[in-house]
Design an enzyme around this catalytic site. Structure first.
Site, short mmCIF file in Angstrom:
data_model
loop_
_atom_site.label_atom_id
_atom_site.label_comp_id
_atom_site.label_asym_id
_atom_site.label_seq_id
_atom_site.Cartn_x
_atom_site.Cartn_y
_atom_site.Cartn_z
N CYS A 61 34.11 33.97 37.35
CA CYS A 61 33.68 34.71 36.29
C CYS A 61 32.91 33.56 35.29
O CYS A 61 32.35 32.67 35.68
CB CYS A 61 34.91 35.35 35.37
SG CYS A 61 36.06 34.10 34.89
N ASN B 55 36.16 30.93 33.68
CA ASN B 55 37.26 30.76 34.48
C ASN B 55 38.69 30.44 33.91
O ASN B 55 39.46 29.76 34.10
CB ASN B 55 36.94 29.43 35.43
CG ASN B 55 38.02 29.36 36.55
OD1 ASN B 55 38.31 28.24 37.10
ND2 ASN B 55 38.59 30.54 37.17
N CYS C 264 39.86 33.70 31.98
CA CYS C 264 40.40 34.96 31.90
C CYS C 264 40.30 35.80 33.15
O CYS C 264 41.44 36.22 33.64
CB CYS C 264 39.67 35.74 30.71
SG CYS C 264 39.69 35.16 29.10
N ARG C 265 39.26 36.34 33.36
CA ARG C 265 39.03 37.34 34.69
C ARG C 265 39.36 36.66 35.89
O ARG C 265 40.36 36.99 36.60
CB ARG C 265 37.89 37.86 34.67
CG ARG C 265 37.50 38.86 33.42
CD ARG C 265 36.34 39.46 33.27
NE ARG C 265 35.58 38.19 32.95
CZ ARG C 265 34.28 38.33 32.75
NH1 ARG C 265 33.57 39.36 32.97
NH2 ARG C 265 33.51 37.15 32.16
N SER C 266 38.75 35.69 36.25
CA SER C 266 38.78 35.27 37.86
C SER C 266 40.15 34.63 37.99
O SER C 266 40.54 34.54 39.06
CB SER C 266 37.81 34.27 38.07
OG SER C 266 37.50 33.10 37.41
N ASP D 263 34.73 41.84 29.91
CA ASP D 263 35.25 40.35 29.59
C ASP D 263 36.26 40.45 28.41
O ASP D 263 35.92 41.13 27.35
CB ASP D 263 33.97 39.47 28.95
CG ASP D 263 34.49 38.04 28.61
OD1 ASP D 263 35.45 37.92 28.68
OD2 ASP D 263 33.63 37.36 28.49
P1 4NP Z 1 36.01 34.73 31.33
O1 4NP Z 1 36.26 35.04 30.03
O2 4NP Z 1 34.81 34.58 31.88
O3 4NP Z 1 36.82 35.87 31.85
O4 4NP Z 1 36.91 33.60 31.54
C1 4NP Z 1 35.68 34.24 28.96
C2 4NP Z 1 35.97 32.99 28.77
C3 4NP Z 1 35.27 32.08 27.79
C4 4NP Z 1 34.24 32.69 27.14
C5 4NP Z 1 33.64 33.97 27.57
C6 4NP Z 1 34.39 34.67 28.40
N1 4NP Z 1 33.75 31.70 26.14
O5 4NP Z 1 32.57 32.38 25.63
O6 4NP Z 1 33.99 30.55 25.94
#
Ligand code: 4NP
Length: 149
Positions: free
Chosen positions: A7, A10, A12-14, A120
């Site tokens: 994702c 790294n 939240c989702r993955s 997200d």
């Molecule tokens: P992820 O979520 O891609 O599912 O880990 C996010 C984590 C951090 C950010 C965006 C999405 N960020 O903008 O910092």
């Protein structure tokens, strides 16, 4: 077989996808996750992701964020991307057709054509994290069956 969930951050989702897939596949499968940005490198998953997984008896608290590397395209057999931006970024890092063939959109691979992307949840609330968990859990079931068949 080695499987990489990817994702953006790294955190939240993955990490949740990694945790779920590890519970579904036999131990001789290696499952890992990475992000396309290095902003959260070395950090544990978002507290809400840890809590959501824990609600489903999955412990992801020891995971640490890392950016995807060139070596990942050689070491992993399948690379699943959580959304289209991530997919395009990952594809652009692949160096040949064999590497590009390893990369797919998670929900495409899992046959979920209603939802192209795993949304997200970073800017959302616990309900958004739970919704993401359910999408990932269903998708991982389908992918697991493909891999094991
Ligand atoms: P992820 O979520 O891609 O599912 O880990 C996010 C984590 C951090 C950010 C965006 C999405 N960020 O903008 O910092």
């Amino acid at each position: 077989m080695k499987i990489l969930m990817v994702c953006l951050g790294n955190i939240c989702r993955s990490p949740v996808a990694e945790g779920i897939m590890k519970t579904k596949l036999p131990e001789n499968f290696f499952v890992d996750s990475a992000g396309t940005i290095s902003m959260h490198k070395g950090k544990h998953p978002d507290k809400r992701a840890i809590k959501t997984a824990a609600n489903h008896h999955i412990d992801i608290s020891n995971q640490k964020s890392r950016p995807i590397t060139k070596a990942d395209f050689e070491n992993f057999d399948k690379i699943y991307c959580m959304d289209i931006d991530v997919y395009e970024d990952v594809i652009s890092k692949a160096r040949n057709e064999e590497q590009r063939q390893k990369v797919s959109l998670f929900l495409d691979a899992s046959g979920d054509h209603k939802n192209a992307e795993v949304p997200d949840p970073y800017w959302g609330n616990m309900d958004d994290f739970e919704e993401v968990f359910q999408l990932l859990d269903r998708g991982c079931d389908v992918i697991k069956n493909q891999i094991l068949s």
